[in-house]
Enzyme design. Structure first.
Site, PDB file in Angstrom:
ATOM      1  N   LEU A 171       3.004   6.228  -2.522  1.00  0.00           N
ATOM      2  CA  LEU A 171       3.810   7.025  -2.966  1.00  0.00           C
ATOM      3  C   LEU A 171       4.162   7.309  -4.224  1.00  0.00           C
ATOM      4  CD1 LEU A 171       4.528   7.123   0.123  1.00  0.00           C
ATOM      5  CD2 LEU A 171       6.738   7.080  -0.104  1.00  0.00           C
TER       6      LEU A 171
ATOM      7  N   VAL B 257       0.733  -1.403  -0.011  1.00  0.00           N
ATOM      8  CA  VAL B 257      -0.093  -0.138   0.004  1.00  0.00           C
ATOM      9  C   VAL B 257       0.948   1.192  -0.141  1.00  0.00           C
ATOM     10  CG1 VAL B 257      -1.675   1.236   1.104  1.00  0.00           C
ATOM     11  CG2 VAL B 257      -1.902  -1.297   1.201  1.00  0.00           C
ATOM     12  N   CYS B 258       1.964   1.353   0.766  1.00  0.00           N
ATOM     13  CA  CYS B 258       2.822   2.573   0.891  1.00  0.00           C
ATOM     14  C   CYS B 258       3.528   2.752  -0.575  1.00  0.00           C
ATOM     15  CB  CYS B 258       4.013   2.246   1.820  1.00  0.00           C
ATOM     16  SG  CYS B 258       3.388   1.926   3.556  1.00  0.00           S
ATOM     17  N   SER B 259       4.177   1.708  -1.243  1.00  0.00           N
ATOM     18  CA  SER B 259       4.459   1.879  -2.483  1.00  0.00           C
ATOM     19  C   SER B 259       3.467   2.411  -3.568  1.00  0.00           C
ATOM     20  CB  SER B 259       5.085   0.422  -3.065  1.00  0.00           C
ATOM     21  OG  SER B 259       6.081   0.130  -2.351  1.00  0.00           O
TER      22      SER B 259
END
Length: 154
Positions: A51, A46-48
């Site tokens: 960002l 999810v972070c990838s």
């Protein structure tokens, strides 16, 4: 878990190192809006995705003279590797030591997991928190919502 920093207050100042080992101080950015994006961990799914959306729409933030700062508990070395691989044009800040100290100050440290929760704070040019959102770890945030709030700044 403490409550996130409320809107209408001066954002707590901090100095953290970015992925290149350079100190970044919130106070030094006064005069420009800052989008402060806390996320759990580099290289995670999810972070990838989040960002990557910030990267892909970065020119829209530049149009509004907004500084984007992404903060996690990862080391500067991990952040540099991730940033180089993904081509992030904004600072990835390491809240590594004291572990999660800035996330804790902003009320978004998940002490059980030892990582930041998904918290975003829009700080105006005078240093006040104008808007915030905190979402569950599994729920990506909406870049359109960020831009809507930035456009609404005076």
């Amino acid at each position: 878990m403490s409550e996130p920093v409320p809107t209408g207050v001066i954002a707590p100042d901090f100095t953290l190192q970015d992925q290149h080992g350079q100190d970044v101080s919130l106070a030094a950015l006064r005069g420009r809006p800052v989008l402060l994006v806390f996320y759990p961990l580099a290289f995670s799914g999810v972070c990838s995705g989040e960002l990557a959306q910030l990267r892909d729409r970065y020119t829209e933030f530049v149009e509004y003279d907004t500084v984007v700062l992404a903060v996690s508990v990862d080391s500067t070395f991990a952040l540099r590797t991730w940033s180089d691989r993904e081509g992030f044009p904004f600072a990835l800040l390491s809240d590594f030591w004291p572990h999660g100290g800035v996330a804790d100050t902003y009320g978004v440290l998940d002490t059980d997991r030892g990582v930041a929760r998904r918290g975003t704070f829009l700080i105006d040019a005078e240093g006040s928190v104008r808007w915030k959102i905190v979402t569950p770890a599994s729920e990506p945030r909406d870049v359109d919502a960020y831009l809507t709030q930035i456009r609404a700044l005076p």
